[in-house]
Design a protein around this motif. Structure first.
Motif, PDB file in Angstrom:
ATOM      1  N   GLY A 132     107.127  17.005  35.986  1.00  0.00           N
ATOM      2  CA  GLY A 132     108.493  16.650  36.383  1.00  0.00           C
ATOM      3  C   GLY A 132     108.826  15.179  36.216  1.00  0.00           C
ATOM      4  O   GLY A 132     109.948  14.843  35.856  1.00  0.00           O
ATOM      5  N   ALA A 133     107.848  14.316  36.463  1.00  0.00           N
ATOM      6  CA  ALA A 133     108.159  12.890  36.467  1.00  0.00           C
ATOM      7  C   ALA A 133     108.002  12.229  35.094  1.00  0.00           C
ATOM      8  O   ALA A 133     108.194  11.034  34.957  1.00  0.00           O
ATOM      9  N   LEU A 134     107.659  13.014  34.092  1.00  0.00           N
ATOM     10  CA  LEU A 134     107.381  12.402  32.782  1.00  0.00           C
ATOM     11  C   LEU A 134     108.605  12.436  31.863  1.00  0.00           C
ATOM     12  O   LEU A 134     109.418  13.353  31.942  1.00  0.00           O
ATOM     13  N   ASP A 135     108.689  11.440  30.981  1.00  0.00           N
ATOM     14  CA  ASP A 135     109.814  11.486  30.040  1.00  0.00           C
ATOM     15  C   ASP A 135     109.526  12.568  28.997  1.00  0.00           C
ATOM     16  O   ASP A 135     108.376  12.970  28.803  1.00  0.00           O
ATOM     17  N   PRO A 136     110.575  13.060  28.302  1.00  0.00           N
ATOM     18  CA  PRO A 136     110.415  14.253  27.466  1.00  0.00           C
ATOM     19  C   PRO A 136     109.331  14.152  26.394  1.00  0.00           C
ATOM     20  O   PRO A 136     108.634  15.125  26.137  1.00  0.00           O
ATOM     21  N   VAL A 137     109.148  12.970  25.801  1.00  0.00           N
ATOM     22  CA  VAL A 137     108.160  12.855  24.718  1.00  0.00           C
ATOM     23  C   VAL A 137     106.743  12.951  25.287  1.00  0.00           C
ATOM     24  O   VAL A 137     105.894  13.708  24.796  1.00  0.00           O
ATOM     25  N   VAL A 138     106.484  12.204  26.365  1.00  0.00           N
ATOM     26  CA  VAL A 138     105.162  12.232  27.002  1.00  0.00           C
ATOM     27  C   VAL A 138     104.900  13.638  27.542  1.00  0.00           C
ATOM     28  O   VAL A 138     103.804  14.191  27.432  1.00  0.00           O
ATOM     29  N   ARG A 139     105.942  14.222  28.089  1.00  0.00           N
ATOM     30  CA  ARG A 139     105.848  15.558  28.688  1.00  0.00           C
ATOM     31  C   ARG A 139     105.365  16.578  27.657  1.00  0.00           C
ATOM     32  O   ARG A 139     104.488  17.387  27.918  1.00  0.00           O
ATOM     33  N   ARG A 140     105.933  16.486  26.463  1.00  0.00           N
ATOM     34  CA  ARG A 140     105.538  17.407  25.395  1.00  0.00           C
ATOM     35  C   ARG A 140     104.069  17.197  25.015  1.00  0.00           C
ATOM     36  O   ARG A 140     103.307  18.144  24.862  1.00  0.00           O
ATOM     37  N   ALA A 141     103.677  15.915  24.905  1.00  0.00           N
ATOM     38  CA  ALA A 141     102.288  15.618  24.522  1.00  0.00           C
ATOM     39  C   ALA A 141     101.316  16.125  25.595  1.00  0.00           C
ATOM     40  O   ALA A 141     100.290  16.736  25.278  1.00  0.00           O
ATOM     41  N   VAL A 142     101.652  15.887  26.880  1.00  0.00           N
ATOM     42  CA  VAL A 142     100.740  16.277  27.952  1.00  0.00           C
ATOM     43  C   VAL A 142     100.625  17.804  28.023  1.00  0.00           C
ATOM     44  O   VAL A 142      99.562  18.351  28.259  1.00  0.00           O
ATOM     45  N   ARG A 143     101.729  18.494  27.756  1.00  0.00           N
ATOM     46  CA  ARG A 143     101.635  19.957  27.872  1.00  0.00           C
ATOM     47  C   ARG A 143     100.852  20.563  26.712  1.00  0.00           C
ATOM     48  O   ARG A 143     100.149  21.547  26.887  1.00  0.00           O
ATOM     49  N   GLU A 144     100.953  19.938  25.528  1.00  0.00           N
ATOM     50  CA  GLU A 144     100.128  20.421  24.403  1.00  0.00           C
ATOM     51  C   GLU A 144      98.653  20.210  24.717  1.00  0.00           C
ATOM     52  O   GLU A 144      97.806  21.058  24.469  1.00  0.00           O
ATOM     53  N   TRP A 145      98.390  19.035  25.302  1.00  0.00           N
ATOM     54  CA  TRP A 145      97.013  18.724  25.681  1.00  0.00           C
ATOM     55  C   TRP A 145      96.521  19.711  26.747  1.00  0.00           C
ATOM     56  O   TRP A 145      95.402  20.213  26.679  1.00  0.00           O
ATOM     57  N   LEU A 146      97.394  20.016  27.710  1.00  0.00           N
ATOM     58  CA  LEU A 146      97.020  20.966  28.773  1.00  0.00           C
ATOM     59  C   LEU A 146      96.673  22.332  28.186  1.00  0.00           C
ATOM     60  O   LEU A 146      95.700  22.966  28.577  1.00  0.00           O
ATOM     61  N   ARG A 147      97.489  22.765  27.207  1.00  0.00           N
ATOM     62  CA  ARG A 147      97.233  24.081  26.613  1.00  0.00           C
ATOM     63  C   ARG A 147      95.861  24.093  25.919  1.00  0.00           C
ATOM     64  O   ARG A 147      95.098  25.042  26.033  1.00  0.00           O
ATOM     65  N   SER A 148      95.534  22.987  25.228  1.00  0.00           N
ATOM     66  CA  SER A 148      94.244  22.991  24.534  1.00  0.00           C
ATOM     67  C   SER A 148      93.099  22.913  25.547  1.00  0.00           C
ATOM     68  O   SER A 148      92.053  23.524  25.362  1.00  0.00           O
ATOM     69  N   LEU A 149      93.335  22.196  26.649  1.00  0.00           N
ATOM     70  CA  LEU A 149      92.323  22.124  27.703  1.00  0.00           C
ATOM     71  C   LEU A 149      92.090  23.516  28.308  1.00  0.00           C
ATOM     72  O   LEU A 149      90.950  23.941  28.517  1.00  0.00           O
TER      73      LEU A 149
END
Ligand code: ATP
Length: 358
Positions: free
Chosen positions: A168-185
C-alpha cells in the motif's frame, strides 16, 4: 500446506447479530497463490485474521494441513503475516528486525545465536539486501523496507504467507517490482500465499486465483480468465475493470439494446425477456453513421483513442481508432463480446459473431 475453509461464520464481537463472515467456503491448496479482493468492508482482513488464528470464528470449519484450527495455536499454524502498516522497529538494525520472531521464541524453541545469525544472513540474501544487516530502517527506501518486512515474516520458516495490503505504501513502479519479486519468492520457496489487495490489476498479475468478496461472502473464486469470461454477477465484472452496461430485451435469440445507437447481437438464450449486457471498453467497434451518436476524443490508451460517446444523454467511454468521419457524422456501436445478465445472474456470453452458452 493447505487451507480448507467450510461455511465459516464470524460474528462481530459483542454484537452477534452482525455477521462479518457469512458461510465462507474456500480451498487453498498447497503451493497456490490466492488474492482476496473486494470493496472496503467486504471481510478480506477478517478472513485473513481468522486463518492466522488472530480472531476466533463463530462456526464452520477451518483446517490447516488437514488439522482443525481449533486445535492449533497461532504459532502451530505456521504462518508469516505482513500487515499494511508494516512498521519496522526503528531502533533496531535490519538484522535485528528480521531475527525478531526468532529472538522472542521461548528458550526451548529458540535456535542458538549462530543459527539465528545464519538464518538472517540467508534471508538478507534472499531479499537481495546482503549488505544492509547493520543499517537502521530510516536509511532504507520504501521498497527495501517492504522486503525487510517480508524477511521478518519468513524468519520462522512459515509455509503460509498471509499478506494484508503489503504494498500500500509503495509508489506504483516500486510496487510492481516488489510484487514480481514476491511471486518469484513464493515459487522458489514453495509457499502458500494469500494476499489481500485493493489493486485489482495487482491481483490479476500476481495471483493464480482471485477470491472476490462482498458483504462478508465469497461471490466468486476463479482464475483471471474465468472471471473475465464468466463473471458470476455484474458486481464482479464491474469490480475488476471498466464496464459498459446496456439494458435491452432478448427476443428470438437476439439482444435488442434499448438505445438504437447499439447494433443488436445474437445470444443463446431460450427464454425471451429483459437483459443487461456488460461489455469492456475495448469490446466495442464504432462505424460512422449519419444518425449515430455524437463522439468526441477524450484521450488515448494503449495506442487507441479513448472516445466519449453520447447515447441520448448517457456518456459511455470506449476505446477505438476513431476516424474523422465518426467525429463529423456520429457513430453506431457494434459489440464484439458481451456477458448477458438477467436478475443479476449470468445467462449467456457472446464472443465475436458466435454466441456461446454460459
Ligand atoms: N472486531 C470487529 N467488530 C465489529 N466489526 C468489525 C470488527 N472487525 C471488522 N469489523 C467490520 O467487518 C467488516 C469487514 O471488515 P474487514 O476489515 O475485514 O474488511 P476489508 O474487506 O478488509 O476492508 P478494507 O479493504 O477496508 O481493509 C467491516 O464492516 C468492519 O467494520
Amino acid at each position: 500446506m493447505s487451507v480448507h475453509i467450510e461455511k465459516l461464520i464470524r460474528r462481530a464481537p459483542g454484537n452477534p447479530d452482525r455477521i462479518l463472515l457469512d458461510r465462507v467456503s474456500v480451498d487453498i491448496p498447497d503451493g497456490s497463490f490466492v488474492a482476496l479482493v473486494g470493496p472496503s468492508g467486504a471481510g478480506k482482513t477478517t478472513l485473513l485474521r481468522s486463518i492466522a488464528g488472530l480472531d476466533p470464528h463463530s462456526s464452520g470449519l477451518l483446517t490447516i494441513d488437514g488439522r482443525d484450527s481449533a486445535e492449533l495455536t497461532p504459532r502451530e499454524r505456521n504462518v508469516g503475516f505482513v500487515f499494511q502498516n508494516y512498521a519496522l522497529f526503528q531502533h533496531m538494525t535490519v538484522a535485528k528486525n528480521i531475527s525478531f520472531g526468532l529472538d522472542v521464541l521461548p528458550g526451548r524453541d529458540r535456535p542458538g545465536k549462530a543459527e539465528i545469525d545464519g538464518r538472517v544472513k540467508e534471508l538478507l540474501e534472499l531479499i537481495q539486501l546482503p549488505n544492509l544487516g547493520n543499517a537502521y530502517p530510516q536509511r532504507l527506501s520504501g521498497g527495501q523496507r517492504q522486503r525487510v518486512a517480508l524477511a521478518r515474516a519468513l524468519a520462522t520458516n512459515p509455509k503460509h504467507l498471509l499478506l494484508d495490503e503489503p504494498f500500500g505504501a509503495l509508489d506504483p513502479v516500486v510496487r510492481r517490482a516488489v510484487r514480481e519479486w514476491l511471486r518469484s519468492l513464493h515459487d522458489r520457496l514453495g509457499l502458500t500465499t494469500i494476499l489481500v489487495t485493493h489493486d485489482q490489476e495487482e491481483a490479476l498479475d500476481v495471483a493464480d486465483r482471485l477470491v472476490v468478496m462482498q458483504d462478508g461472502r465469497i461471490v466468486q473464486d476463479a482464475d483471471a480468465g474465468e472471471l473475465e469470461a464468466h463473471p458470476a454477477t455484474p458486481f464482479v465484472m464491474e469490480f475488476l475493470g471498466e464496464t459498459l452496461t446496456f439494458r435491452g430485451t432478448v427476443s428470438g435469440g437476439i439482444f435488442l439494446p434499448e438505445t438504437s445507437h447499439v447494433t443488436p447481437f445474437p445470444v443463446t438464450i431460450e427464454e425471451d425477456g429483459p437483459g443487461v449486457a456488460l461489455i469492456r471498453p475495448h469490446e466495442v467497434r464504432l462505424t460512422a453513421d449519419a444518425n449515430g451518436a455524437p463522439v468526441r476524443r477524450i484521450g488515448s490508451r494503449y495506442g487507441l483513442s479513448r472516445l466519449a460517446v453520447d447515447l441520448n444523454g448517457r456518456i459511455v467511454e470506449v476505446l477505438g481508432s476513431g476516424s474523422e468521419q465518426i467525429f463529423s457524422s456520429g457513430a453506431k456501436l457494434h459489440i464484439d463480446a458481451a456477458r448477458l445478465f438477467r436478475n443479476g445472474t449470468l445467462l449467456s456470453i457472446m464472443n465475436g459473431r458466435h454466441a456461446a452458452a454460459a
